[in-house]
Design an enzyme around this catalytic site. Structure first.
Site, PDB file in Angstrom:
ATOM      1  N   TRP A  98       0.828  -1.198   0.000  1.00 45.61           N
ATOM      2  CA  TRP A  98       0.000   0.000   0.000  1.00 45.61           C
ATOM      3  C   TRP A  98       0.872   1.262   0.000  1.00 45.61           C
ATOM      4  O   TRP A  98       0.952   2.016   0.978  1.00 45.61           O
ATOM      5  CB  TRP A  98      -0.948  -0.017   1.212  1.00 45.61           C
ATOM      6  CG  TRP A  98      -1.971  -1.121   1.118  1.00 45.61           C
ATOM      7  CD1 TRP A  98      -2.369  -1.791   0.008  1.00 45.61           C
ATOM      8  CD2 TRP A  98      -2.736  -1.682   2.211  1.00 45.61           C
ATOM      9  NE1 TRP A  98      -3.324  -2.731   0.325  1.00 45.61           N
ATOM     10  CE2 TRP A  98      -3.574  -2.682   1.651  1.00 45.61           C
ATOM     11  CE3 TRP A  98      -2.796  -1.431   3.591  1.00 45.61           C
ATOM     12  CZ2 TRP A  98      -4.453  -3.434   2.438  1.00 45.61           C
ATOM     13  CZ3 TRP A  98      -3.674  -2.182   4.368  1.00 45.61           C
ATOM     14  CH2 TRP A  98      -4.500  -3.174   3.789  1.00 45.61           C
ATOM     15  N   ASP A 193      -5.677   4.133  -9.012  1.00 45.92           N
ATOM     16  CA  ASP A 193      -5.048   3.525 -10.186  1.00 45.92           C
ATOM     17  C   ASP A 193      -4.265   4.543 -11.012  1.00 45.92           C
ATOM     18  O   ASP A 193      -4.839   5.468 -11.592  1.00 45.92           O
ATOM     19  CB  ASP A 193      -6.143   2.877 -11.043  1.00 45.92           C
ATOM     20  CG  ASP A 193      -5.588   1.804 -11.938  1.00 45.92           C
ATOM     21  OD1 ASP A 193      -5.394   0.675 -11.458  1.00 45.92           O
ATOM     22  OD2 ASP A 193      -5.316   2.108 -13.124  1.00 45.92           O
ATOM     23  N   ARG A 222      10.463  -7.773  -8.967  1.00 48.42           N
ATOM     24  CA  ARG A 222       9.227  -8.523  -9.172  1.00 48.42           C
ATOM     25  C   ARG A 222       8.169  -7.430  -9.258  1.00 48.42           C
ATOM     26  O   ARG A 222       8.073  -6.585  -8.367  1.00 48.42           O
ATOM     27  CB  ARG A 222       8.984  -9.476  -8.001  1.00 48.42           C
ATOM     28  CG  ARG A 222       7.711 -10.333  -8.168  1.00 48.42           C
ATOM     29  CD  ARG A 222       6.564  -9.786  -7.350  1.00 48.42           C
ATOM     30  NE  ARG A 222       5.356 -10.572  -7.543  1.00 48.42           N
ATOM     31  CZ  ARG A 222       4.156 -10.203  -7.066  1.00 48.42           C
ATOM     32  NH1 ARG A 222       4.031  -9.112  -6.367  1.00 48.42           N
ATOM     33  NH2 ARG A 222       3.108 -10.931  -7.300  1.00 48.42           N
ATOM     34  N   ASP A 224       4.557  -6.186  -9.075  1.00 52.00           N
ATOM     35  CA  ASP A 224       3.265  -6.577  -8.545  1.00 52.00           C
ATOM     36  C   ASP A 224       2.141  -6.155  -9.491  1.00 52.00           C
ATOM     37  O   ASP A 224       2.202  -5.090 -10.092  1.00 52.00           O
ATOM     38  CB  ASP A 224       3.071  -5.900  -7.184  1.00 52.00           C
ATOM     39  CG  ASP A 224       1.765  -6.286  -6.545  1.00 52.00           C
ATOM     40  OD1 ASP A 224       1.586  -7.487  -6.282  1.00 52.00           O
ATOM     41  OD2 ASP A 224       0.922  -5.407  -6.333  1.00 52.00           O
ATOM     42  N   GLU A 248       4.397 -10.466 -15.534  1.00 51.14           N
ATOM     43  CA  GLU A 248       4.169 -11.006 -16.874  1.00 51.14           C
ATOM     44  C   GLU A 248       4.510  -9.946 -17.911  1.00 51.14           C
ATOM     45  O   GLU A 248       3.664  -9.336 -18.526  1.00 51.14           O
ATOM     46  CB  GLU A 248       2.791 -11.638 -17.052  1.00 51.14           C
ATOM     47  CG  GLU A 248       1.614 -10.751 -17.095  1.00 51.14           C
ATOM     48  CD  GLU A 248       1.137 -10.360 -15.735  1.00 51.14           C
ATOM     49  OE1 GLU A 248      -0.051 -10.234 -15.561  1.00 51.14           O
ATOM     50  OE2 GLU A 248       1.958 -10.155 -14.830  1.00 51.14           O
ATOM     51  N   GLY A 252      10.968  -9.556 -19.764  1.00 51.84           N
ATOM     52  CA  GLY A 252      11.581 -10.284 -18.652  1.00 51.84           C
ATOM     53  C   GLY A 252      10.982 -11.663 -18.548  1.00 51.84           C
ATOM     54  O   GLY A 252      10.774 -12.334 -19.538  1.00 51.84           O
ATOM     55  N   ASP A 300       0.124 -15.057  -2.253  1.00 52.03           N
ATOM     56  CA  ASP A 300      -1.248 -14.797  -2.673  1.00 52.03           C
ATOM     57  C   ASP A 300      -2.080 -16.062  -2.842  1.00 52.03           C
ATOM     58  O   ASP A 300      -3.263 -15.977  -3.155  1.00 52.03           O
ATOM     59  CB  ASP A 300      -1.246 -14.050  -4.020  1.00 52.03           C
ATOM     60  CG  ASP A 300      -0.768 -12.620  -3.883  1.00 52.03           C
ATOM     61  OD1 ASP A 300      -1.027 -12.007  -2.833  1.00 52.03           O
ATOM     62  OD2 ASP A 300      -0.128 -12.121  -4.827  1.00 52.03           O
ATOM     63  N   ARG A 347       0.407 -16.367   5.424  1.00 54.43           N
ATOM     64  CA  ARG A 347       1.533 -15.476   5.740  1.00 54.43           C
ATOM     65  C   ARG A 347       1.975 -15.660   7.185  1.00 54.43           C
ATOM     66  O   ARG A 347       2.246 -14.699   7.912  1.00 54.43           O
ATOM     67  CB  ARG A 347       1.123 -14.032   5.454  1.00 54.43           C
ATOM     68  CG  ARG A 347       0.814 -13.843   3.981  1.00 54.43           C
ATOM     69  CD  ARG A 347       0.107 -12.562   3.699  1.00 54.43           C
ATOM     70  NE  ARG A 347      -0.150 -12.426   2.268  1.00 54.43           N
ATOM     71  CZ  ARG A 347      -0.659 -11.348   1.698  1.00 54.43           C
ATOM     72  NH1 ARG A 347      -0.973 -10.296   2.439  1.00 54.43           N
ATOM     73  NH2 ARG A 347      -0.860 -11.306   0.408  1.00 54.43           N
TER      74      ARG A 347
END
Ligand SMILES: *[C@@H]1O[C@H](CO)[C@@H](O)[C@H](O)[C@H]1NC(C)=O
Ligand SMILES: *[C@@H]1O[C@H](CO)[C@@H](O)[C@H](O)[C@H]1NC(C)=O
Ligand SMILES: *[C@@H]1O[C@H](CO)[C@@H](O)[C@H](O)[C@H]1NC(C)=O
Ligand SMILES: *[C@@H]1O[C@H](CO)[C@@H](O)[C@H](O)[C@H]1NC(C)=O
Ligand SMILES: *[C@@H]1O[C@H](CO)[C@@H](O)[C@H](O)[C@H]1NC(C)=O
Ligand SMILES: *[C@@H]1O[C@H](CO)[C@@H](O)[C@H](O)[C@H]1NC(C)=O
Ligand SMILES: *[C@@H]1O[C@H](CO)[C@@H](O)[C@H](O)[C@H]1NC(C)=O
Ligand SMILES: *[C@@H]1O[C@H](CO)[C@@H](O)[C@H](O)[C@H]1NC(C)=O
Ligand SMILES: *[C@@H]1O[C@H](CO)[C@@H](O)[C@H](O)[C@H]1NC(C)=O
Ligand SMILES: *[C@@H]1O[C@H](CO)[C@@H](O)[C@H](O)[C@H]1NC(C)=O
Ligand SMILES: *[C@@H]1O[C@H](CO)[C@@H](O)[C@H](O)[C@H]1NC(C)=O
Ligand SMILES: *[C@@H]1O[C@H](CO)[C@@H](O)[C@H](O)[C@H]1NC(C)=O
Length: 519
Positions: A98, A193, A222, A224, A248, A252, A300, A347
């Site tokens: 966040w 967004d 990475r 997110d 994705e 990479g 996740d 987690r």
């Protein structure tokens, strides 16, 4: 000041800037910083899964032996930047997703100096640092009024509504315009967004990530929620970063969701042959499956053991993750057979395991990473050689990876620890080769056609390596001859089926996964 910064950039591009080819030979351990290790190294500290457990970068530095002891050569950490403070209807920002201020580090995890110290500590061990970054949105707590009343001036650097898409709730997960431009999960926390189509936003993100990578000598990213950002943005962002990125993204690699689903299915009543079919389809249809991150758990998804608790099955899944084509990626706690279900129960604080280095999956991971690292060191083409299917049926998948001399042959199965004793005849070696099964430290000799016998028992995976190549690794310093167990018969001469080339598969993987990312 300017000179110092320029110096940092130059150094960074010389010493760091790890590219996709360098990452392919690595093996990644995924850390959620708040849940890995505390500065006080407590193994008893209690916390609830919705709140801070107070893991830190300093704690992580002190526990790097635990990670390196499993043979990992890279560590992926949860996001490092400043997040919104305080409790919300969906908990606190312990996970780091966040963002409010991209130009400050998250003080819950330590100081900028601590983060740099972590980076240095990893590099001193010859390991890479991968950092998770959020590019899709900034975050603001709200009380579920529509549209969310966001105080944009609290954000840095995106301190104005002009940098964001107008509010709308994502409603159509099949429509990229909708799921890329609308806001995700407007409940308790508004994920404002970012307008990643805006050249200004692209430029601001680019200069931010360039600095972040340089400041902390980051070797890879990475990304997110990459699916929720337009491709042109991702390419520009990764180019600006100058390092390998997992997300994705076309430039990479990406997490291999193509194989995630059949991999878990194969241990939940479906066929191993389907896993192989997905594997073969993926390498035929995609540009570079060797740069995909192979995983069976992440922060996740429900843990593997949430669905099936059998340890032998977990060992088989771990074996596939570590020895498959692509970059093995193991999420903290998988090696301790944690069983948390969906987010946030997946987690768990790792310290609750006492960092048990004698745990069976810890030992397995250490053995297989060591083996893979050896194969990588023996041959430049180990990681660039796509695995061959030696044998597959509903219960088995046997693969050979790597060129002659450094090949690893392995068989996973879904029999579980109640599995029977039987023998499998498996190829992949040369006639008369002396071969060691590295999980039991037993040796076998290949027959006249280069086949060896796998003595299957209790659903354990089997992993074979040339005795001569194993010599230098320290694995299995002594071996005992493998002996026939039970009265089970050998496999029939079934061969792997050839699968059709399919260019649509890769595309399906890129657009088809994906609602688990945000917190
Ligand atoms: C974490 O640290 C905060 C102070 O920053 C403290 O209030 C809280 O009790 C701590 N939580 C745990 C689980 O130790
Ligand atoms: C939500 O409402 C509560 C109670 O009125 C208030 O204390 C809190 O500050 C509000 N939170 C936000 C983010 O507006
Ligand atoms: C919005 O954020 C700014 C910067 O943090 C702060 O100064 C201001 O008081 C906030 N406004 C409101 C209405 O909360
Ligand atoms: C947003 O859309 C989802 C469906 O994608 C729906 O479940 C949710 O209730 C909506 N939330 C709001 C605040 O409109
Ligand atoms: C990088 O470090 C410089 C110098 O300390 C600092 O001014 C800048 O804000 C940092 N950038 C990021 C993204 O951390
Ligand atoms: C595949 O790789 C080539 C060469 O690296 C590149 O030009 C092309 O854009 C890539 N295609 C896809 C679909 O990734
Ligand atoms: C193993 O595969 C067989 C055949 O698909 C299936 O019947 C069995 O349930 C599988 N075992 C497990 C543990 O998934
Ligand atoms: C692999 O591709 C073939 C041919 O397109 C298809 O029939 C098969 O279902 C695919 N397998 C999987 C597991 O996707
Ligand atoms: C795994 O455990 C066995 C038995 O305790 C031990 O001999 C071996 O050294 C361990 N392997 C690794 C790589 O730690
Ligand atoms: C196992 O290794 C020993 C010692 O090198 C050797 O004497 C024996 O023939 C081997 N057994 C098999 C089955 O290869
Ligand atoms: C292992 O290496 C040593 C020293 O290089 C050599 O003497 C020995 O024969 C090797 N053993 C095998 C099984 O290759
Ligand atoms: C050799 O192993 C393959 C599987 O890799 C199997 O299909 C074949 O039947 C075996 N050959 C013999 C002679 O056992």
């Amino acid at each position: 000041m300017l000179t110092v910064l320029l110096g940092a950039f130059t150094l960074s591009s010389l010493c760091q800037a790890a590219n996709a080819d360098q990452w392919k030979s690595r093996s990644i351990y995924q850390v959620m910083v708040d849940r890995f290790a505390r500065t006080d190294l407590s193994t008893t500290a209690d916390c609830t899964v919705w709140e801070f457990c107070n893991g830190t970068w300093a704690g992580l530095i002190d526990k790097l032996d635990y990670i390196q002891g499993m043979g990992f050569t890279a560590v992926q950490i949860s996001p490092v930047i400043e997040n919104l403070e305080g409790d919300t209807a969906v908990g606190t920002a312990y996970h780091g997703y966040w963002s409010v201020n991209d130009y400050a580090v998250n003080e819950h995890f330590g100081t900028a100096a601590d983060l740099k110290r972590l980076s240095d500590a990893l590099h001193n061990r010859g390991m890479y640092l991968m950092v998770d970054v959020v590019v899709n949105n900034m975050a603001a707590a709200f009380n579920n009024t529509q549209p969310p009343p966001v105080n944009y001036s609290a954000f840095n650097p995106f301190n104005d509504a002009k940098y964001f898409h107008k509010y709308c709730n994502v409603t159509d997960w099949e429509n990229p315009v909708n799921y890329q431009d609308c806001w995700l999960y407007p409940y308790g926390v508004a994920l404002a967004d970012l307008d990643t189509e805006s050249p200004t936003v692209v430029q601001m993100m680019g200069s931010w990530i360039k600095e972040l990578v340089a400041n902390y000598s980051i070797d890879g990213l990475r990304i997110d929620a990459a699916k929720h950002v337009n491709d042109a943005f991702l390419s520009a962002f990764v180019n600006a970063a100058g390092v390998f990125a997992l997300g994705e993204v076309l430039t990479g690699g990406m997490p291999n969701y193509l194989e995630y689903f059949p991999l878990t299915a194969a241990f939940n009543g479906k066929s191993m042959a389907d896993l192989n079919s997905a594997r073969v389809n993926a390498s035929a249809g995609c540009n570079d499956t060797l740069a995909l991150g192979t995983f069976v758990e992440n922060h996740d998804l429900p843990r593997f053991a949430a669905a099936v608790s059998d340890l032998a099955l977990a060992k088989n899944a771990m074996t596939y993750v570590l020895l498959n084509d692509g970059i093995p990626t193991v999420y903290q706690g998988q090696e301790q057979h944690f069983s948390g279900n969906s987010t946030p129960f997946n987690r768990e604080a790792l310290w609750k395991s006492g960092y048990d280095t004698s745990a069976p999956l810890y030992n397995l991971t250490a053995t297989l990473n060591k083996l893979r690292n050896t194969a990588v060191a023996l041959s430049d083409s180990y990681v660039t050689t796509v695995s061959d299917t030696l044998f597959t049926d509903v219960n088995h998948l046997c693969l050979r990876k790597g060129p002659g001399g450094s090949q690893i042959v392995f068989c996973i199965n879904n029999q579980s620890s109640k599995g029977p004793q039987y023998q499998l005849s498996i190829g992949g070696f040369g006639p008369g080769d002396s071969v060691v099964e590295v999980l039991s430290c037993t040796n076998v000799t290949a027959d006249a056609v280069g086949n060896i016998t796998a003595y299957m028992d209790k659903g354990e995976p089997k992993v074979f390596f040339l005795a001569s190549a194993l010599n230098s690794t320290g694995l299995c310093p002594t071996t005992a001859p493998a002996t026939a167990g039970g009265t089970g018969q050998k496999n029939a001469a079934v061969r792997g089926v050839a699968y059709m080339w399919s260019s649509t598969v890769c595309l399906a993987a890129m657009v088809g996964w994906g609602v688990w990312f945000f917190a």
